[in-house]
Design a protein around this motif. Structure first.
Motif, PDB file in Angstrom:
ATOM      1  N   ASP A 126      54.309  29.543  63.588  1.00  0.00           N
ATOM      2  CA  ASP A 126      52.957  29.871  63.132  1.00  0.00           C
ATOM      3  C   ASP A 126      51.961  29.161  64.023  1.00  0.00           C
ATOM      4  O   ASP A 126      51.739  27.969  63.851  1.00  0.00           O
ATOM      5  N   MET A 182      48.350  30.038  59.715  1.00  0.00           N
ATOM      6  CA  MET A 182      47.820  28.977  58.876  1.00  0.00           C
ATOM      7  C   MET A 182      48.971  28.072  58.401  1.00  0.00           C
ATOM      8  O   MET A 182      50.059  28.552  58.296  1.00  0.00           O
ATOM      9  N   PRO A 183      48.811  26.825  58.089  1.00  0.00           N
ATOM     10  CA  PRO A 183      47.581  26.064  58.182  1.00  0.00           C
ATOM     11  C   PRO A 183      47.343  25.544  59.590  1.00  0.00           C
ATOM     12  O   PRO A 183      48.225  25.629  60.432  1.00  0.00           O
ATOM     13  N   PHE A 226      54.825  20.822  57.866  1.00  0.00           N
ATOM     14  CA  PHE A 226      53.833  21.817  58.296  1.00  0.00           C
ATOM     15  C   PHE A 226      52.896  22.176  57.151  1.00  0.00           C
ATOM     16  O   PHE A 226      51.672  22.182  57.306  1.00  0.00           O
ATOM     17  N   TYR A 227      53.465  22.468  55.975  1.00  0.00           N
ATOM     18  CA  TYR A 227      52.631  22.929  54.860  1.00  0.00           C
ATOM     19  C   TYR A 227      51.926  21.787  54.144  1.00  0.00           C
ATOM     20  O   TYR A 227      51.031  22.036  53.325  1.00  0.00           O
ATOM     21  N   LEU A 234      48.252  21.595  53.445  1.00  0.00           N
ATOM     22  CA  LEU A 234      47.602  22.407  52.405  1.00  0.00           C
ATOM     23  C   LEU A 234      47.525  21.689  51.057  1.00  0.00           C
ATOM     24  O   LEU A 234      46.882  22.193  50.130  1.00  0.00           O
TER      25      LEU A 234
END
Lengths: 135, 135
Positions: A50, B1-2, A66-67, A70
């Motif tokens: 991504d 994203m993110p 990575f996430y 959020l």
């Protein structure tokens, strides 16, 4: 196209409704602002690119990292188009992210593959910074 | 994203405009009803999965055989959304095909990768027979 022979060789493919369910759960998890809810949808040895073309994140720990950006930052996420094909799906969606005092909107096309339990085994997100729009 | 770091590792990636050009040429070739015009956009050793999850067609001859079904049968083809990411693109498009006395419409999401000359090195089409609509 061409032709209408859509038999796939993905013999282990989950039912299309199970794939749709995981995609909808993914968008709901983005809305929740909980990276743990997102990561729970991935298989242990999944890969993530991504945006597509960047170095892949491999495995649950890298994907969780990575996430984690959020966490506590609920996104608006809306499914625009979903196409399920064998054990894969491609979907176009809109995501709106708070960044500081602003909101940014992007409408990526993501491609995911799934295992027999409809967990995500790979994700590639197709978008570029040109597609980012400040609201 | 993110995140907004969209640097890709596809160091050989053609310019986004070159990729867009090939995608637009692909749709124009579908409209032309000439399989040769379509096949000319592919690299010699390209692969094709249509729909994704079926056995891939490998190489120019197999790809030419696949598209030969379109010869003399111009399609209507319209680009709906294009996302370029490194050396890849995902795009949502509408294609309307004459079949006997009827027309069928489908709006697949295709994913392509490209070589440094923006020739197609792989294509995967995400759609299923559920997405086919008789007009």
């Amino acid at each position: 196209m061409p032709g209408t022979d859509t038999d796939t060789t993905d013999s282990f493919a989950p039912a299309p409704d199970a794939i749709r369910g995981t995609v909808e759960a993914y968008l709901a998890a983005l809305r929740s602002g909980s990276s743990a809810a997102i990561v729970a949808l991935y298989a242990d040895d999944a890969t993530l690119e991504d945006p597509a073309g960047t170095a892949p994140k491999v495995g649950r720990d890298a994907i969780a990292q990575f996430y984690s950006a959020l966490d506590g930052s609920p996104q608006k996420a809306e499914l625009l188009t979903l196409r399920v094909s064998g054990a894969s799906a491609a979907f176009h969606f809109r995501v709106t992210s708070p960044v500081g005092d602003h909101e940014y909107e992007v409408e990526p096309i993501d491609v995911m593959t799934f295992d027999e339990q409809a967990r995500i085994t790979s994700m590639r997100a197709y978008w570029s910074s040109e597609n980012l729009r400040q609201l």
